[in-house]
Design a protein around this motif. Structure first.
Motif, PDB file in Angstrom:
ATOM      1  N   UNK A   9       0.798  -1.217   0.000  1.00 32.99           N
ATOM      2  CA  UNK A   9       0.000   0.000   0.000  1.00 32.99           C
ATOM      3  C   UNK A   9       0.832   1.269   0.000  1.00 32.99           C
ATOM      4  N   UNK A  10       0.295   2.281  -0.662  1.00 32.78           N
ATOM      5  CA  UNK A  10       0.855   3.627  -0.612  1.00 32.78           C
ATOM      6  C   UNK A  10      -0.222   4.519  -0.013  1.00 32.78           C
ATOM      7  N   UNK A  11       0.114   5.220   1.062  1.00 30.74           N
ATOM      8  CA  UNK A  11      -0.880   6.078   1.690  1.00 30.74           C
ATOM      9  C   UNK A  11      -0.351   7.503   1.816  1.00 30.74           C
ATOM     10  N   UNK A  12      -1.261   8.428   1.612  1.00 31.46           N
ATOM     11  CA  UNK A  12      -0.942   9.833   1.870  1.00 31.46           C
ATOM     12  C   UNK A  12      -1.973  10.353   2.853  1.00 31.46           C
ATOM     13  N   UNK A  13      -1.488  11.086   3.842  1.00 29.33           N
ATOM     14  CA  UNK A  13      -2.374  11.583   4.892  1.00 29.33           C
ATOM     15  C   UNK A  13      -2.039  13.041   5.144  1.00 29.33           C
ATOM     16  N   UNK A  14      -3.053  13.874   5.200  1.00 33.77           N
ATOM     17  CA  UNK A  14      -2.820  15.301   5.412  1.00 33.77           C
ATOM     18  C   UNK A  14      -3.813  15.825   6.440  1.00 33.77           C
ATOM     19  N   UNK A  15      -3.304  16.615   7.376  1.00 31.57           N
ATOM     20  CA  UNK A  15      -4.198  17.286   8.318  1.00 31.57           C
ATOM     21  C   UNK A  15      -3.884  18.770   8.371  1.00 31.57           C
ATOM     22  N   UNK A  16      -4.925  19.564   8.419  1.00 32.18           N
ATOM     23  CA  UNK A  16      -4.775  21.008   8.451  1.00 32.18           C
ATOM     24  C   UNK A  16      -5.663  21.515   9.590  1.00 32.18           C
ATOM     25  N   UNK A  17      -5.033  22.059  10.604  1.00 32.62           N
ATOM     26  CA  UNK A  17      -5.789  22.519  11.763  1.00 32.62           C
ATOM     27  C   UNK A  17      -5.712  24.034  11.856  1.00 32.62           C
ATOM     28  N   UNK A  18      -6.854  24.675  11.988  1.00 29.64           N
ATOM     29  CA  UNK A  18      -6.883  26.135  12.078  1.00 29.64           C
ATOM     30  C   UNK A  18      -7.718  26.597  13.252  1.00 29.64           C
ATOM     31  N   UNK A  19      -7.193  27.575  13.972  1.00 30.93           N
ATOM     32  CA  UNK A  19      -7.953  28.248  15.023  1.00 30.93           C
ATOM     33  C   UNK A  19      -8.831  29.303  14.387  1.00 30.93           C
ATOM     34  N   UNK A  20     -10.087  29.335  14.785  1.00 27.17           N
ATOM     35  CA  UNK A  20     -10.948  30.429  14.341  1.00 27.17           C
ATOM     36  C   UNK A  20     -10.802  31.577  15.322  1.00 27.17           C
ATOM     37  N   UNK A  21     -10.733  32.809  14.812  1.00 23.41           N
ATOM     38  CA  UNK A  21     -10.555  33.937  15.728  1.00 23.41           C
ATOM     39  C   UNK A  21     -11.810  34.188  16.573  1.00 23.41           C
ATOM     40  N   UNK A  22     -11.620  34.879  17.695  1.00 31.22           N
ATOM     41  CA  UNK A  22     -12.770  35.272  18.512  1.00 31.22           C
ATOM     42  C   UNK A  22     -12.882  34.535  19.821  1.00 31.22           C
ATOM     43  N   UNK A  23     -11.817  33.853  20.238  1.00 32.68           N
ATOM     44  CA  UNK A  23     -11.899  33.126  21.505  1.00 32.68           C
ATOM     45  C   UNK A  23     -11.509  34.006  22.688  1.00 32.68           C
ATOM     46  N   UNK A  24     -10.900  35.155  22.407  1.00 34.99           N
ATOM     47  CA  UNK A  24     -10.410  36.045  23.459  1.00 34.99           C
ATOM     48  C   UNK A  24      -9.464  35.358  24.427  1.00 34.99           C
ATOM     49  N   UNK A  25      -8.726  34.394  23.923  1.00 29.27           N
ATOM     50  CA  UNK A  25      -7.711  33.774  24.774  1.00 29.27           C
ATOM     51  C   UNK A  25      -6.604  33.206  23.896  1.00 29.27           C
ATOM     52  N   UNK A  26      -5.437  33.002  24.496  1.00 25.67           N
ATOM     53  CA  UNK A  26      -4.309  32.432  23.764  1.00 25.67           C
ATOM     54  C   UNK A  26      -4.694  31.027  23.285  1.00 25.67           C
ATOM     55  N   UNK A  27      -4.471  30.713  21.982  1.00 21.40           N
ATOM     56  CA  UNK A  27      -4.880  29.382  21.484  1.00 21.40           C
ATOM     57  C   UNK A  27      -4.218  28.261  22.283  1.00 21.40           C
ATOM     58  N   UNK A  28      -5.028  27.314  22.698  1.00 23.68           N
ATOM     59  CA  UNK A  28      -4.536  26.182  23.476  1.00 23.68           C
ATOM     60  C   UNK A  28      -3.751  25.234  22.570  1.00 23.68           C
ATOM     61  N   UNK A  29      -4.214  25.113  21.328  1.00 19.64           N
ATOM     62  CA  UNK A  29      -3.577  24.262  20.327  1.00 19.64           C
ATOM     63  C   UNK A  29      -3.191  25.173  19.172  1.00 19.64           C
ATOM     64  N   UNK A  30      -1.971  25.036  18.646  1.00 18.53           N
ATOM     65  CA  UNK A  30      -1.578  25.927  17.544  1.00 18.53           C
ATOM     66  C   UNK A  30      -2.233  25.529  16.221  1.00 18.53           C
ATOM     67  N   UNK A  31      -2.068  26.386  15.198  1.00 19.67           N
ATOM     68  CA  UNK A  31      -2.410  25.983  13.828  1.00 19.67           C
ATOM     69  C   UNK A  31      -1.313  25.041  13.352  1.00 19.67           C
ATOM     70  N   UNK A  32      -1.653  24.051  12.566  1.00 17.97           N
ATOM     71  CA  UNK A  32      -0.604  23.191  12.022  1.00 17.97           C
ATOM     72  C   UNK A  32      -1.062  22.500  10.754  1.00 17.97           C
ATOM     73  N   UNK A  33      -0.062  22.081   9.977  1.00 17.85           N
ATOM     74  CA  UNK A  33      -0.293  21.227   8.821  1.00 17.85           C
ATOM     75  C   UNK A  33       0.621  20.025   8.967  1.00 17.85           C
ATOM     76  N   UNK A  34       0.090  18.871   8.689  1.00 17.58           N
ATOM     77  CA  UNK A  34       0.879  17.642   8.729  1.00 17.58           C
ATOM     78  C   UNK A  34       0.717  16.923   7.407  1.00 17.58           C
ATOM     79  N   UNK A  35       1.803  16.401   6.881  1.00 14.01           N
ATOM     80  CA  UNK A  35       1.729  15.511   5.729  1.00 14.01           C
ATOM     81  C   UNK A  35       2.416  14.215   6.101  1.00 14.01           C
ATOM     82  N   UNK A  36       1.826  13.118   5.722  1.00 12.28           N
ATOM     83  CA  UNK A  36       2.504  11.838   5.951  1.00 12.28           C
ATOM     84  C   UNK A  36       2.424  11.004   4.678  1.00 12.28           C
TER      85      UNK A  36
END
Lengths: 839, 200
Positions: free
Chosen positions: A468-495
């Protein structure tokens, strides 16, 4: 699921589909287990008991081709042992022709079953009477009801030598409002770790969180898989089957399958399946909850579809002596599937959507050190309000969309190429009790894309495998408006992954070898407490392997063993979490350090390559002995799992804030060893009375830190009695189950340092302090569960009573044990109606 | 042939879907948030009503949610038998320059109240030991919210004779909880700070 439709005096109206797997003395077709499809028709000429005629046509549903050379035998009193059918043959048999057609003549009325066998398939049994055969054979011109036959689903390549257990939701008495983890925990060695009544995550052999891979229809469920309070958003109403792989299946499924994998499957949308409609509704007393679901579908000659809708709402649950304020939930689910078969191509399209609003216990939130001290030492929660359906803060709102396209190309009888495309969007908003509570404190959009190309091949009669050949991608984004420091950062992952699994069969021995290569890259962007941006980029690669062996010693005894490695990079919350989440303040591995004076500091973000962090790597050995006889069924699983750089969260103390001292947690890495066993002993005293006994034991050892770990499952023992009751009135099937269980005190819990003793200065924490907890592990407890299921024609009704004795207890693996008791007695009523069209 | 054409079309669609969806990468950092949760510095400013230099005492949490301990900087040193007006200055100094958070409290005045506790009879007005233990005990609030309930950003104090003791100020966040009679244990604590009090 397998079904036959039969019509007396009608040539080709009946359809049956059933699923077959090879018996152990033939070559295993690892690529898949093919299905038999056959048409049955029954001709009853007179009252003469030996002139029955059954004819039909056998199909393989996956390739949708008629199957020749299938031996169809008429048999008496069959017994199913494991995957095999033991019977006395009546010497009447037929072999299907090139068109898959067979004809059996001169059958007697006492010949109650048909067994289908073919090289490369598992024996399949069809009962012609009993519970399913609801009309007498002597009557003429009567349509016969559908016959349901239990089946074995395909074994996944690369996991044949792993311990695998499956729960078929349609066959079980299941609380449809419980979580995926709650249902999976019916399997030995599986339990769950929870945060209150709504958030439950599966634990396999002591590993949980992102060490247990959740495969949602064979693609990794893309969700905020961090913290103990984020459960996979899977709508139980859309699930037909849950399987648990208890070994390390990292080679086949990739990183994170350290402890095993849980595979959730929807209706397979079999072709030629008659139209069905299932309506299900339920009510439960604890939480005054109601649920409703509807499923429908049909299979044509080369096209099938299904559609499901569900809704549930629950209010505040209650412990034996008080209401668990803010513990309701609301869930809406939708799923849709299309299946199209074209020549050698088989195409499936699946979409599911779930919208969840989960309340978290109000008493788990504190804004002062004094309050947390009182809450942890108090017998009752500090915040108790009368029952309500309202869901207030703290709560979680999640939407999850999953789209999957799966194309199988059967270019040869035993070989296929599979292309899978999956795309998931997970939108999560969490609300906390705080100033600006109407704004989410966490607001994340996570997009997950999977592309998989798998080749199932067979190089010779003795060997086959998968590449098997697999490609996996995740893109995580914080939406603005929480009025607090993001607990989890924005990130992109490729595997990018490549794997190879081959197996080889020598007589009764099966060898399975696999290897996998993964390359991963990360791009992380976050904000520190002063709102300055930090960025990090890193990449890594890894090789994993597995070796497995299975020996079918004789008809009743088999042995399998699997040694597998797996790896996992610490996830985003383990690396970057920062600040307050729920009642905790947590710091990820890259968010804290010790200064020259060995003081904990959190004022900067450490860059990955400057850190001393390593990926988690594990080696798991799992052995399973299986003994089946007429009456007894014994399964013993022994495992050991050695994990380097195991990441875990632990209390680190109380620190002064402007609000007063608050509990702080950090993520830490240690080398650990888990050793354990699961034992299941099932005994069938009579056809109507069965028992089972299961014992789960796990010993954990922290090799770096004085042996202790935190939040490991305690020893558990469970007994189950099942009584089948004679038919009465209009009830054609009725079964009562009684399940007493005892969960022991976790004798391996770490030392306790209470918040009071930290505030008063009695205890001081240094980097050398042992791992500790804020509260003692709860005492052991005895629980009793009861269920009663009965069928009346097309209706199935069930009553489940959980915690019959209304026992007041706290579960060591429930985070809310710091603040409140677990749920009290719960009566769950369920009524289901299934309509199946007779052809 | 027709079927094969259909299939190719389908494969093509799937592939296009993948190309258009899987390859968009963004490098954006999370947007800057106006941090409303964090108070790092609380300053108590006692201004003599008769004029003269104000007396200040402050508490500082150097890293907000971080692990560094809260520091109470200095004692409150007041003159005996003197009237003062106490004003609160609340800031988030993780932002640069420090951001004044008083507005945050004024905007949500119906959800907030300051409570006080002090050594018994340190003041002639208010008498007693403050309203943390019992909400109906006297405190001279000079401000109130839009419902007419006391707020406490501005209060009046008259010291008694020379003494030493402690002075505690506590800000409670009381959404939907604040009433004329709600007390220091209702709602959640935004901060609770204890200073040494010297009256000379």
């Amino acid at each position: 699921m397998c079904s036959i439709n039969n019509t007396i005096r009608s040539a080709n109206d009946g359809i049956c589909m059933c699923n077959k797997q090879n018996s152990h003395n033939t070559i295993i077709k690892s690529c898949c287990i093919l299905y038999f499809l056959f048409l049955l028709s029954l001709d009853v000429q007179s009252q003469n008991p030996c002139d029955k005629i059954i004819s039909g046509k056998v199909f393989d549903t996956e390739t949708n081709k008629p199957l020749p050379d299938v031996i169809v035998r008429s048999i008496n009193n069959p017994k199913v042992i494991g995957n095999r059918v033991i019977y006395s043959s009546t010497d009447k048999f037929s072999i299907s022709d090139t068109n898959g057609k067979f004809l059996l003549e001169d059958l007697c009325l006492d010949e109650d079953s048909l067994v289908f066998s073919r090289i490369g398939y598992k024996d399949s049994l069809i009962s012609l009477e009993g519970d399913f055969w609801t009309v007498s054979l002597t009557e003429t011109s009567v349509e016969l009801e559908n016959v349901l036959i239990s089946d074995e689903r395909e074994i996944i390549s690369g996991t044949q030598t792993l311990s695998r257990q499956t729960i078929n939701l349609d066959d079980r008495v299941v609380d449809r409002t419980s979580s995926l983890a709650g249902i999976a925990s019916e399997i030995d060695g599986v339990t769950f770790i929870s945060t209150g009544s709504n958030v439950e995550r599966p634990v396999i052999h002591g590993l949980y969180g992102n060490r247990v891979l959740i495969l949602n229809n064979y693609i990794k469920h893309g969700f905020q898989n961090w913290g103990d309070d984020h459960a996979p958003e899977i709508n139980i109403a859309s699930v037909e089957r849950i399987s648990v792989l208890k070994g390390s299946s990292g080679v086949r499924f990739g990183p994170e399958a350290l402890g095993g994998a849980i595979i959730v499957e929807a209706d397979p949308m079999d072709l030629r399946k008659p139209y069905f409609l299932n309506v299900n509704s339920g009510y439960q007393t604890n939480g005054k909850g109601a649920n409703f679901s509807i499923k429908t579908g049909k299979g044509f000659d080369n096209f099938a579809f299904n559609l499901g809708l569900s809704y549930m709402k629950l209010g505040d649950r209650h412990a034996p002596s008080y209401s668990l304020t803010n513990s309701g939930k609301e869930e809406i689910g939708l799923n849709l599937g299309l299946h199209y078969h074209l020549n050698d191509f088989d195409i499936k399209l699946y979409y599911s959507y779930v919208d969840i609003n989960l309340a978290m216990l109000r008493s788990s939130i504190f804004h002062s050190g004094d309050a947390i001290s009182r809450a942890i030492s108090s017998d009752t929660p500090l915040f108790i309000r009368p029952f309500s359906y309202d869901i207030n803060e703290p709560n979680q709102l999640v939407n999850h969309h999953l789209t999957k396209v799966n194309i199988n190309w059967w270019y040869d009888e035993n070989e296929k190429i599979t292309f899978t495309f999956g795309r998931q969007l997970n939108k999560r908003k969490e609300f906390d009790v705080r100033r600006n509570a109407d704004r989410p404190i966490i607001d994340l959009d996570l997009t997950t894309t999977d592309l998989m190309l798998d080749w199932d091949h067979s190089f010779s009669e003795r060997s086959d495998g998968m590449i098997g050949f697999h490609f996996f991608n995740q893109d995580n984004d914080n939406n603005p408006g929480t009025s607090t420091t993001p607990y989890i950062p924005n990130y992109n992952t490729n595997r990018y992954s490549f794997f190879l699994i081959e197996n080889l069969k020598f007589g009764k021995n099966l060898f399975e070898v696999g290897a996998r290569f993964d390359y991963e890259d990360y791009n992380v962007r976050g904000r520190d407490i002063s709102q300055n941006i930090f960025r990090d980029e890193h990449s890594l690669n890894n090789v994993t392997f597995s070796v497995g062996y299975e020996n079918q010693v004789n008809e009743s005894f088999s042995f399998r063993s699997n040694l597998g490695s797996a790896w996992r990079t610490p996830n985003m919350s383990e690396l970057y979490s920062f600040g307050s989440h729920g009642f905790k303040n947590s710091f990820g591995l890259l968010r804290y350090y010790y200064n020259e004076d060995q003081e904990l500091r959190t004022d900067r973000v450490v860059i990955m390559r400057e850190s001393e962090l390593s990926s988690e790597k594990s080696l798991k050995l799992i052995n399973e002995l299986d003994y089946n006889s007429d009456k007894n069924d014994v399964k013993l699983t022994l495992f050991s799992n050695y994990i380097l750089n195991y990441v875990f969260e632990r209390p680190i103390g109380l620190y002064g804030t402007i609000r007063g001292p608050m509990p702080y947690f950090i993520f830490d890495q240690n080398d650990v060893l888990f050793i354990g066993s699961d034992l299941t002993f099932k005994r069938k005293f009579t056809n109507k009375f069965k028992t089972s006994l299961s014992l789960n034991y796990m010993w954990s050892n922290n090799l770096d830190n004085n042996g202790k770990l935190i939040n490991q499952p305690p020893v558990r023992i469970e007994k189950n009695f099942i009584f089948e009751i004679e038919s009465f009135w209009k009830v054609n099937f009725s079964e009562i189950s009684l399940t007493p269980s005892y969960i022991f005190h976790q004798f391996q819990a770490p030392i306790t340092i209470t918040p009071q003793s930290l505030i008063s200065g009695e205890n001081n924490i240094t980097p050398d302090t042992d791992i500790f907890d804020f509260k003692d592990a709860p005492e052991g407890y005895f629980l009793l569960d009861f269920s009663w299921k009965l069928n009346i024609n097309d209706f199935t009704a069930s009553i489940i009573v959980n915690n019959v004795l209304n026992k007041k207890y706290r579960n060591y693996l429930n985070y809310m044990r710091y603040f409140a008791d677990d749920m009290g007695r719960n009566f769950i009523f369920n009524l289901s109606y299934t309509f199946k069209k007779k052809n | 042939m027709k079927n094969i054409f259909k299939l190719n079309y389908l494969l093509y669609t799937v592939l296009t879907l993948f190309i258009f969806t899987a390859c968009e990468e963004d490098e954006a950092a999370p947007e800057e948030e106006n941090e409303v949760e964090v108070f790092t510095d609380v300053k108590l400013v006692f201004t003599p009503t008769a004029g003269g230099a104000a007396v200040e005492a402050s508490a500082q949490d150097p890293d907000g949610a971080g692990v560094q301990e809260l520091q109470v900087l200095g004692a409150i040193n007041l003159a005996a038998n003197t009237s003062y007006t106490l004003t609160m200055v609340i800031e988030n100094c993780l932002e640069s320059p420090c951001e004044l958070m008083n507005e945050e409290i004024e905007e949500e005045d119906v959800e907030h109240q300051f409570f006080f506790a002090f050594t018994n009879d340190a003041f002639t007005s208010p008498a007693g030991n403050g309203n943390i233990d019992s909400a109906s005990d006297p405190i001279n609030y000079n401000d109130s919210d839009s419902n007419g309930h006391s707020l406490g950003l501005n209060t009046s104090w008259t010291t008694g004779s020379a003494s030493t003791g402690t002075f505690t100020v506590q800000l409670q966040h009381q959404p939907d909880v604040k009433t004329a009679t709600s007390g220091a244990t209702d709602g959640d604590t935004d901060f609770a700070l204890t200073f040494n009090l010297n009256i000379n």
